[in-house]
Design a protein around this motif. Structure first.
Motif, PDB file in Angstrom:
ATOM      1  N   GLY A  13      25.800  25.022 -29.456  1.00 33.58           N
ATOM      2  CA  GLY A  13      25.292  26.351 -29.151  1.00 33.58           C
ATOM      3  C   GLY A  13      25.369  26.763 -27.702  1.00 33.58           C
ATOM      4  O   GLY A  13      24.621  27.626 -27.252  1.00 33.58           O
ATOM      5  N   VAL A  14      26.257  26.126 -26.928  1.00 29.12           N
ATOM      6  CA  VAL A  14      26.355  26.452 -25.508  1.00 29.12           C
ATOM      7  C   VAL A  14      27.521  27.396 -25.177  1.00 29.12           C
ATOM      8  O   VAL A  14      27.754  27.692 -24.006  1.00 29.12           O
ATOM      9  CB  VAL A  14      26.489  25.183 -24.626  1.00 29.12           C
ATOM     10  N   GLY A  15      28.244  27.828 -26.213  1.00 29.07           N
ATOM     11  CA  GLY A  15      29.322  28.787 -25.962  1.00 29.07           C
ATOM     12  C   GLY A  15      30.724  28.201 -25.944  1.00 29.07           C
ATOM     13  O   GLY A  15      31.659  28.854 -25.478  1.00 29.07           O
ATOM     14  N   LYS A  16      30.908  27.003 -26.493  1.00 26.62           N
ATOM     15  CA  LYS A  16      32.246  26.407 -26.539  1.00 26.62           C
ATOM     16  C   LYS A  16      33.208  27.267 -27.366  1.00 26.62           C
ATOM     17  O   LYS A  16      34.301  27.584 -26.925  1.00 26.62           O
ATOM     18  CB  LYS A  16      32.208  25.004 -27.181  1.00 26.62           C
ATOM     19  N   THR A  17      32.775  27.592 -28.583  1.00 28.98           N
ATOM     20  CA  THR A  17      33.685  28.295 -29.482  1.00 28.98           C
ATOM     21  C   THR A  17      33.945  29.727 -28.992  1.00 28.98           C
ATOM     22  O   THR A  17      35.090  30.195 -29.017  1.00 28.98           O
ATOM     23  CB  THR A  17      33.094  28.305 -30.908  1.00 28.98           C
ATOM     24  N   THR A  18      32.900  30.381 -28.517  1.00 30.12           N
ATOM     25  CA  THR A  18      33.065  31.737 -27.981  1.00 30.12           C
ATOM     26  C   THR A  18      34.047  31.722 -26.809  1.00 30.12           C
ATOM     27  O   THR A  18      34.914  32.590 -26.697  1.00 30.12           O
ATOM     28  CB  THR A  18      31.687  32.276 -27.532  1.00 30.12           C
ATOM     29  N   PRO A 214      28.308  37.063 -18.912  1.00 28.48           N
ATOM     30  CA  PRO A 214      26.930  37.495 -19.180  1.00 28.48           C
ATOM     31  C   PRO A 214      26.560  37.315 -20.648  1.00 28.48           C
ATOM     32  O   PRO A 214      27.440  37.191 -21.506  1.00 28.48           O
ATOM     33  CB  PRO A 214      26.965  38.981 -18.831  1.00 28.48           C
ATOM     34  N   ASN A 216      25.882  38.878 -23.860  1.00 26.74           N
ATOM     35  CA  ASN A 216      26.326  40.186 -24.326  1.00 26.74           C
ATOM     36  C   ASN A 216      26.466  40.146 -25.846  1.00 26.74           C
ATOM     37  O   ASN A 216      27.234  39.354 -26.390  1.00 26.74           O
ATOM     38  CB  ASN A 216      27.666  40.545 -23.665  1.00 26.74           C
ATOM     39  N   ALA A 220      28.662  38.123 -29.634  1.00 26.98           N
ATOM     40  CA  ALA A 220      28.047  37.456 -30.784  1.00 26.98           C
ATOM     41  C   ALA A 220      28.370  38.181 -32.088  1.00 26.98           C
ATOM     42  O   ALA A 220      28.417  37.563 -33.151  1.00 26.98           O
ATOM     43  CB  ALA A 220      26.533  37.371 -30.575  1.00 26.98           C
TER      44      ALA A 220
END
Ligand code: ADP
Ligand code: MG
Length: 256
Positions: A13-18, A214, A216, A220
């Protein structure tokens, strides 16, 4: 030759995939030839690229265990204008099977073989663990991009990850380096986030990427439309940050 980067952090949930999906789409929008490898059995990078993980004939699992080649398993993301080596739940069982196979840490490296010429960038979205899957990513990469939130506990987890990367560098892959830390889901109104961000800059210097992503909501929302955020709402602050990050990466590889 393609530059190969893992997007890794053993926390979930730290933003790897995003980061993986939006960097892939951002690089593609800048004219780069990109392959995104989904190494997480959750298949979020696959879905976020507009590819249905439930209807895959072959996936990265088949490639890792030797049942398919990269050329047989990859699919084109029309949404993102890059290629994807997709994943789904099949990959969850791969860990156990890999243990018994020869060159178990190098299965992905071997599978990429000569495909380095087909791409400018190969990005690997790693699962939230320091497992044999992640090890396969680290063994074929030139570098690691670490997305992180500017929170107190983020710093704690970071030393485990840095130590693991050092071990892989020493024992398995002399090419591997940390390319940089990417601050994501950043909210400048939160004092603690500003403090942690400043600490990171002090401690890691130019290993901290200039780009700040940021928090945003458009980023998501994008996966539920099967689109990378940079395609879903290009004008949003999150998309603009990832487009800037893609430019920063194109600059950064010139110095590697
Ligand atoms: P990981 O792959 O590390 O588990 P994800 O990329 O799936 O992390 O992100 C976790 C959650 O946070 C997801 O719901 C994602 O949509 C959301 N998210 C990621 N980056 C941002 C951001 N910059 N702003 C808002 N939400 C984000
Ligand atoms: Mg993920």
């Amino acid at each position: 030759m393609a530059r190969i980067f893992c997007i890794a952090n053993q926390k979930g949930g730290v933003g790897k995939t995003t980061t993986s999906v939006n960097l892939a789409a951002g690089l593609a929008a800048a004219g780069q030839r990109v392959l995104l490898i989904d190494l997480d059995p959750q298949g979020n990078a696959t879905m976020g690229s507009g590819i249905d993980k439930r209807s895959l004939g072959r996936s990265v699992y088949h490639v890792l265990v030797g049942l398919a080649t990269l050329a047989e398993a990859r699919v084109a993301s029309a949404a993102g204008k890059y290629d994807v080596l997709p994943a789904n739940r099949d990959l969850a069982g791969a860990e156990v099977e890999l243990v018994a196979l020869p060159r178990r840490e190098n299965r992905l490296r071997d599978a990429l073989g000569s495909h380095g010429d087909t791409y400018d960038f190969i990005l690997i979205d790693c699962p939230p663990s320091l497992s044999l899957l992640t090890l396969n990513g680290l063994c074929c990469a030139h570098g690691v991009i670490i997305p992180m939130q500017c929170e107190y506990y983020a710093l704690e987890g970071l030393s485990d990850l840095v130590n693991s990367i050092k071990k892989v560098h020493a024992n398995l892959n002399r090419d591997l380096k940390i390319i940089g830390l990417l601050r994501v889901m950043f909210d400048p109104r939160v004092t603690l986030q500003q403090q942690v961000s400043a600490q990171l800059e002090q401690h890691f210097g130019d290993k901290v990427f200039r780009t700040l992503v940021p928090r945003n909501v458009r980023l998501a929302e994008a996966p539920s439309h099967g689109l990378p955020g940079v395609v879903f709402d290009r004008g949003s602050k999150g998309a603009q940050a990832y487009l800037a990050f893609a430019e920063e990466m194109i600059e950064r590889i010139k110095t590697l």
